[in-house]
Scaffold this motif. Structure first.
Motif, PDB file in Angstrom:
ATOM      1  N   GLY A   5       0.817  -1.205   0.000  1.00  0.00           N
ATOM      2  CA  GLY A   5       0.000   0.000   0.000  1.00  0.00           C
ATOM      3  C   GLY A   5       0.851   1.255   0.000  1.00  0.00           C
ATOM      4  N   HIS A   6       1.942   1.215   0.778  1.00  0.00           N
ATOM      5  CA  HIS A   6       2.833   2.389   0.821  1.00  0.00           C
ATOM      6  C   HIS A   6       3.487   2.639  -0.538  1.00  0.00           C
ATOM      7  CE1 HIS A   6       2.562   3.724   4.904  1.00  0.00           C
ATOM      8  NE2 HIS A   6       2.840   2.539   5.405  1.00  0.00           N
ATOM      9  N   VAL A   7       3.881   1.557  -1.208  1.00  0.00           N
ATOM     10  CA  VAL A   7       4.480   1.700  -2.548  1.00  0.00           C
ATOM     11  C   VAL A   7       3.457   2.324  -3.504  1.00  0.00           C
ATOM     12  CG1 VAL A   7       5.290   0.383  -4.551  1.00  0.00           C
ATOM     13  CG2 VAL A   7       6.211  -0.102  -2.280  1.00  0.00           C
ATOM     14  N   PRO A  41      10.154   5.417   6.879  1.00  0.00           N
ATOM     15  CA  PRO A  41       9.694   5.765   8.234  1.00  0.00           C
ATOM     16  C   PRO A  41       9.447   4.553   9.131  1.00  0.00           C
ATOM     17  CG  PRO A  41       8.605   7.165   6.636  1.00  0.00           C
ATOM     18  CD  PRO A  41       9.358   6.123   5.853  1.00  0.00           C
ATOM     19  N   ASP A  42       9.160   3.379   8.549  1.00  0.00           N
ATOM     20  CA  ASP A  42       8.852   2.211   9.375  1.00  0.00           C
ATOM     21  C   ASP A  42      10.079   1.607  10.058  1.00  0.00           C
ATOM     22  OD1 ASP A  42       6.157   2.362   9.174  1.00  0.00           O
ATOM     23  OD2 ASP A  42       5.968   0.916   7.548  1.00  0.00           O
ATOM     24  N   VAL A  43      11.274   2.166   9.793  1.00  0.00           N
ATOM     25  CA  VAL A  43      12.447   1.675  10.542  1.00  0.00           C
ATOM     26  C   VAL A  43      12.310   2.023  12.022  1.00  0.00           C
ATOM     27  CG1 VAL A  43      14.032   1.821   8.577  1.00  0.00           C
ATOM     28  CG2 VAL A  43      13.856   3.755  10.170  1.00  0.00           C
ATOM     29  N   HIS A  51       9.929   3.928  18.978  1.00  0.00           N
ATOM     30  CA  HIS A  51       8.736   3.096  18.917  1.00  0.00           C
ATOM     31  C   HIS A  51       8.093   3.315  17.556  1.00  0.00           C
ATOM     32  CE1 HIS A  51       5.874   6.499  19.313  1.00  0.00           C
ATOM     33  NE2 HIS A  51       6.857   7.045  19.999  1.00  0.00           N
ATOM     34  N   HIS A  52       7.260   2.342  17.138  1.00  0.00           N
ATOM     35  CA  HIS A  52       6.614   2.464  15.843  1.00  0.00           C
ATOM     36  C   HIS A  52       5.690   3.687  15.848  1.00  0.00           C
ATOM     37  CE1 HIS A  52       5.317   1.481  11.955  1.00  0.00           C
ATOM     38  NE2 HIS A  52       4.141   0.979  12.270  1.00  0.00           N
ATOM     39  N   HIS A  53       5.676   4.413  14.746  1.00  0.00           N
ATOM     40  CA  HIS A  53       4.954   5.685  14.620  1.00  0.00           C
ATOM     41  C   HIS A  53       5.575   6.759  15.509  1.00  0.00           C
ATOM     42  CE1 HIS A  53       1.112   3.594  12.908  1.00  0.00           C
ATOM     43  NE2 HIS A  53       2.118   3.655  12.059  1.00  0.00           N
ATOM     44  N   GLY A  54       6.902   6.737  15.601  1.00  0.00           N
ATOM     45  CA  GLY A  54       7.629   7.753  16.366  1.00  0.00           C
ATOM     46  C   GLY A  54       8.090   8.881  15.455  1.00  0.00           C
ATOM     47  N   PRO A  56      10.122   9.353  12.893  1.00  0.00           N
ATOM     48  CA  PRO A  56      10.085   9.307  11.419  1.00  0.00           C
ATOM     49  C   PRO A  56       8.680   9.436  10.814  1.00  0.00           C
ATOM     50  CG  PRO A  56      11.577   7.651  12.271  1.00  0.00           C
ATOM     51  CD  PRO A  56      10.835   8.193  13.449  1.00  0.00           C
ATOM     52  N   HIS A  57       7.649   9.321  11.656  1.00  0.00           N
ATOM     53  CA  HIS A  57       6.278   9.507  11.155  1.00  0.00           C
ATOM     54  C   HIS A  57       5.800  10.914  11.492  1.00  0.00           C
ATOM     55  CE1 HIS A  57       6.417   5.129  10.853  1.00  0.00           C
ATOM     56  NE2 HIS A  57       5.348   5.199  10.082  1.00  0.00           N
ATOM     57  N   THR A  58       6.578  11.923  11.105  1.00  0.00           N
ATOM     58  CA  THR A  58       6.200  13.317  11.380  1.00  0.00           C
ATOM     59  C   THR A  58       6.465  14.178  10.148  1.00  0.00           C
ATOM     60  OG1 THR A  58       8.407  13.847  12.230  1.00  0.00           O
ATOM     61  CG2 THR A  58       6.767  13.136  13.856  1.00  0.00           C
ATOM     62  N   SER A 112       4.086  10.601   1.405  1.00  0.00           N
ATOM     63  CA  SER A 112       3.067   9.601   1.057  1.00  0.00           C
ATOM     64  C   SER A 112       2.942   8.572   2.173  1.00  0.00           C
ATOM     65  CB  SER A 112       3.410   8.910  -0.266  1.00  0.00           C
ATOM     66  OG  SER A 112       4.483   8.002  -0.106  1.00  0.00           O
ATOM     67  N   HIS A 113       4.064   8.221   2.783  1.00  0.00           N
ATOM     68  CA  HIS A 113       4.025   7.249   3.892  1.00  0.00           C
ATOM     69  C   HIS A 113       3.243   7.820   5.076  1.00  0.00           C
ATOM     70  CE1 HIS A 113       5.767   3.737   6.095  1.00  0.00           C
ATOM     71  NE2 HIS A 113       5.303   4.472   7.094  1.00  0.00           N
ATOM     72  N   LEU A 114       3.576   9.061   5.420  1.00  0.00           N
ATOM     73  CA  LEU A 114       2.893   9.692   6.561  1.00  0.00           C
ATOM     74  C   LEU A 114       1.393   9.804   6.282  1.00  0.00           C
ATOM     75  CD1 LEU A 114       3.101  11.124   9.281  1.00  0.00           C
ATOM     76  CD2 LEU A 114       3.600  13.249   8.070  1.00  0.00           C
ATOM     77  N   ALA A 116      -0.465   8.031   4.281  1.00  0.00           N
ATOM     78  CA  ALA A 116      -1.119   6.709   4.282  1.00  0.00           C
ATOM     79  C   ALA A 116      -1.360   6.239   5.720  1.00  0.00           C
ATOM     80  CB  ALA A 116      -0.253   5.708   3.529  1.00  0.00           C
ATOM     81  N   ASP A 117      -0.387   6.454   6.593  1.00  0.00           N
ATOM     82  CA  ASP A 117      -0.553   6.005   7.979  1.00  0.00           C
ATOM     83  C   ASP A 117      -1.602   6.838   8.719  1.00  0.00           C
ATOM     84  OD1 ASP A 117       1.151   3.930   7.689  1.00  0.00           O
ATOM     85  OD2 ASP A 117       2.822   4.793   8.817  1.00  0.00           O
ATOM     86  N   LEU A 118      -1.778   8.090   8.330  1.00  0.00           N
ATOM     87  CA  LEU A 118      -2.809   8.918   8.971  1.00  0.00           C
ATOM     88  C   LEU A 118      -4.210   8.450   8.598  1.00  0.00           C
ATOM     89  CD1 LEU A 118      -1.340  12.543   8.610  1.00  0.00           C
ATOM     90  CD2 LEU A 118      -1.266  11.030  10.581  1.00  0.00           C
TER      91      LEU A 118
HETATM   92 ZN   LIG Z   1       4.464   3.703   8.911  1.00  0.00          ZN
END
Ligand SMILES: [Zn+2]
Length: 193
Positions: A5-7, A41-43, A51-54, A56-58, A112-114, A116-118
């Protein structure tokens, strides 16, 4: 969201760049960068002290990360341009153009990653705080379940479809150029030597 989905979302986000660039050779590196950064960002779920959604998800990470990629490419362009002069397949860009292409590609991938996660329904206790560190406000639009195959495959299919359409839109231009080159050659061959 799954990587698929992210791709797909990255392929959708980077598509408008193709419309802004008139030169065909400039779009592929931007699209490649968007794909290369789309999962980055998922690293945050795999590195210590995070933590996940830390971080890098900003929005801040998307901007700083894109700036860093743009500056790195500008640096490479300024210092390693000899490779482009020697190896035909290496595209040569001026540092300013390299920065713009790097920034645009990475921004398309990271944003796009951010985005999609939102869109997702939060299923674990790790909501996204897109404006961190300026605000701890969490955002979850609740449009889709992260593992929903219809959304993940649908986004991938939509992204590929848009890219195929863009490619088909480019093909006539390339065909015209090939014809123009051929015509130029045939004129040349008629010239007296
Ligand atoms: Zn993510």
């Amino acid at each position: 969201m799954y990587p698929l989905g992210h791709v797909g979302m990255a392929l959708l986000f980077v598509a408008p760049v193709a419309l802004a660039l008139d030169r065909r050779r400039r779009y592929p590196p931007v699209a490649a960068l968007a794909l290369a950064t789309a999962l980055l960002p998922d690293v945050d779920g795999k590195i210590p002290f995070s933590h996940h959604h830390g971080g890098p998800h900003t929005v801040l990470f998307a901007l700083v990360g894109s700036l860093a990629v743009g500056l790195a490419l500008a640096f490479v362009s300024a210092n390693v341009s000899w490779a482009a002069r020697r190896i035909e397949s290496v595209p040569a860009f001026r540092p300013r153009a390299a920065f713009a292409l790097g920034f645009a590609g990475a921004l398309a991938g990271l944003a796009s990653h951010l985005f999609a996660d939102l869109l997702m329904i939060p299923i674990a206790d790790n909501p996204v705080e897109p404006l961190w560190p300026f605000s701890q406000q969490t955002v979850a639009l609740g449009v889709m379940h992260p593992g929903d195959p219809a959304w993940n495959w649908g986004l991938l299919a939509a992204g590929i479809a848009v890219q195929v359409l863009l490619f088909l839109a480019f093909v006539p231009r390339v065909h015209d150029r090939v014809l123009a080159v051929r015509e130029g050659r045939s004129h040349d061959s008629n010239r007296p030597r």
